[in-house]
Design an enzyme around this catalytic site. Structure first.
Site, PDB file in Angstrom:
ATOM      1  N   HIS A 123       0.806   4.803   2.766  1.00 36.49           N
ATOM      2  CA  HIS A 123       1.321   4.292   4.041  1.00 36.49           C
ATOM      3  C   HIS A 123       1.091   2.789   4.059  1.00 36.49           C
ATOM      4  CE1 HIS A 123       1.039   4.262   8.736  1.00 36.49           C
ATOM      5  NE2 HIS A 123       2.104   3.628   8.291  1.00 36.49           N
TER       6      HIS A 123
ATOM      7  N   HIS B 109      -3.567  10.695   2.237  1.00 34.92           N
ATOM      8  CA  HIS B 109      -2.829   9.641   2.946  1.00 34.92           C
ATOM      9  C   HIS B 109      -3.635   8.342   2.837  1.00 34.92           C
ATOM     10  CE1 HIS B 109      -0.166   8.139   6.234  1.00 34.92           C
ATOM     11  NE2 HIS B 109      -1.254   7.489   6.644  1.00 34.92           N
TER      12      HIS B 109
ATOM     13  N   ASP C  60      -3.950   4.398   3.608  1.00 38.07           N
ATOM     14  CA  ASP C  60      -3.467   3.341   4.498  1.00 38.07           C
ATOM     15  C   ASP C  60      -3.718   1.961   3.902  1.00 38.07           C
ATOM     16  OD1 ASP C  60      -2.569   4.868   6.872  1.00 38.07           O
ATOM     17  OD2 ASP C  60      -4.658   5.536   6.905  1.00 38.07           O
TER      18      ASP C  60
ATOM     19  N   SER D 205      -6.034  11.209   6.269  1.00 36.34           N
ATOM     20  CA  SER D 205      -6.114   9.760   6.035  1.00 36.34           C
ATOM     21  C   SER D 205      -7.543   9.408   5.665  1.00 36.34           C
ATOM     22  CB  SER D 205      -5.720   9.018   7.313  1.00 36.34           C
ATOM     23  OG  SER D 205      -6.262   7.714   7.291  1.00 36.34           O
TER      24      SER D 205
ATOM     25  N   MET E 194       4.682   6.809  14.079  1.00 36.11           N
ATOM     26  CA  MET E 194       3.325   6.435  14.504  1.00 36.11           C
ATOM     27  C   MET E 194       3.093   6.954  15.914  1.00 36.11           C
ATOM     28  SD  MET E 194       1.703   4.704  12.035  1.00 36.11           S
ATOM     29  CE  MET E 194       0.265   4.784  13.091  1.00 36.11           C
TER      30      MET E 194
ATOM     31  N   MET F  52      -3.323  -1.986   4.432  1.00 36.41           N
ATOM     32  CA  MET F  52      -3.153  -2.955   5.530  1.00 36.41           C
ATOM     33  C   MET F  52      -3.415  -4.354   5.016  1.00 36.41           C
ATOM     34  SD  MET F  52      -5.133  -0.972   8.575  1.00 36.41           S
ATOM     35  CE  MET F  52      -4.842   0.763   8.916  1.00 36.41           C
TER      36      MET F  52
ATOM     37  N   MET G 165       1.190  -0.597   5.631  1.00 35.60           N
ATOM     38  CA  MET G 165       1.301  -1.360   6.877  1.00 35.60           C
ATOM     39  C   MET G 165       1.154  -2.827   6.498  1.00 35.60           C
ATOM     40  SD  MET G 165      -0.909   1.273   9.158  1.00 35.60           S
ATOM     41  CE  MET G 165      -1.543   2.008   7.656  1.00 35.60           C
TER      42      MET G 165
ATOM     43  N   ASP H 256       1.418  10.391  12.660  1.00 33.92           N
ATOM     44  CA  ASP H 256       0.219   9.680  12.214  1.00 33.92           C
ATOM     45  C   ASP H 256      -0.431   8.975  13.402  1.00 33.92           C
ATOM     46  OD1 ASP H 256      -1.725   8.291  10.870  1.00 33.92           O
ATOM     47  OD2 ASP H 256      -0.348   7.022   9.707  1.00 33.92           O
TER      48      ASP H 256
END
Ligand code: DX5
Ligand code: ZN
Length: 223
Positions: free
Chosen positions: A65, A31, A33, A8, A136, A35, A67, A174
């Site tokens: 990913h 990876h 992320d 990540s 998660m 958000m 979120m 993760d």
């Protein structure tokens, strides 16, 4: 099944992403992320930055990913950019089957993410719609948190549900994955490992990627 390490970049230098990605040539995927400060209390990057990452690193596997809220609206847009895998959270989706099918039709793997408190059982009958399940093992939002051992039974149950579905489904863990926790994840049935701080806080991030994969492979061989 081959074990995969997906570092990540959340804990990397986000202002020098190109350089950070070049530091981990052995990674099986990057990876990323995303958000939105609504689904989680943190804000990172979105489509415009990912579009640049895609252009600058055409040969890397981008493991998105998300979120974010309104996953059904946003997830397909990452597939349209050419990301190889898109994970959206079941808690942020009103139509997970439709979204998964859309992702696959756009050429991306479809993946569903679960917060720690979300059970896998309600997804048992639709698991074949997905190429990967992301469990998660911390509350989503930040890197560097402690691995939640209480998630191990859920990983086991997910592997069992996937086995019954008779389809090869990756199980990604993760949060807090490191040398000290990866063996337990392997034993529970995970095969895709996200490691953020473990990789980017290491003196040699690429050596850490290879080390984690070798450790997971050794553990598998011992089963
Ligand atoms: C957290 C993110 C993770 C995070 C992992 O919400 O989804 O990908 O970056 O970082 P570590 O490995 O440090 O827990
Ligand atoms: Zn993540």
């Amino acid at each position: 099944m081959a074990n995969r390490i997906h570092p990540s970049i959340l804990n990397a230098n986000l202002a020098s992403l190109d350089d950070e990605i070049r530091r981990i040539p052995s990674a099986d995927a990057i990876h990323v992320d995303v958000m939105d400060n609504h689904f989680v209390p943190n804000l990172t990057i979105g489509l415009p930055v990912v579009e640049c990452l895609r252009r600058n690193h055409p040969d890397r596997f981008l493991d998105m990913h998300l979120m974010i809220e309104d996953a059904d609206v946003w997830a397909p847009q990452y597939a349209e950019l050419g990301c190889e895998s898109v994970t959206f959270h079941v808690e942020a989706s009103r139509a997970p089957i439709r979204t998964a099918r859309q992702l696959r039709s756009l050429g991306s793997k479809a993946s569903i993410g679960l917060r720690p408190q979300t059970p896998i059982e309600p997804l048992a009958d639709i698991i074949a719609e997905f190429d990967m399940v992301l469990i998660m093992t911390v509350d989503p939002g930040f890197g560097g948190q402690k691995f939640l051992e209480g998630m191990l039974p859920k990983i086991r149950r997910t592997r069992e549900i996937a086995r019954k579905a008779g389809q090869e489904i990756w199980i990604q863990v993760d949060g807090g994955v490191a040398e000290s926790t990866i063996d337990q994840c392997v034993d529970a049935g995970a095969d895709v490992f996200v490691a953020g701080s473990a990789v980017f806080r290491a003196d040699d991030p690429d050596a850490m990627v290879r080390g984690l994969r070798e450790q997971a492979d050794r553990r598998c061989a011992g089963h």
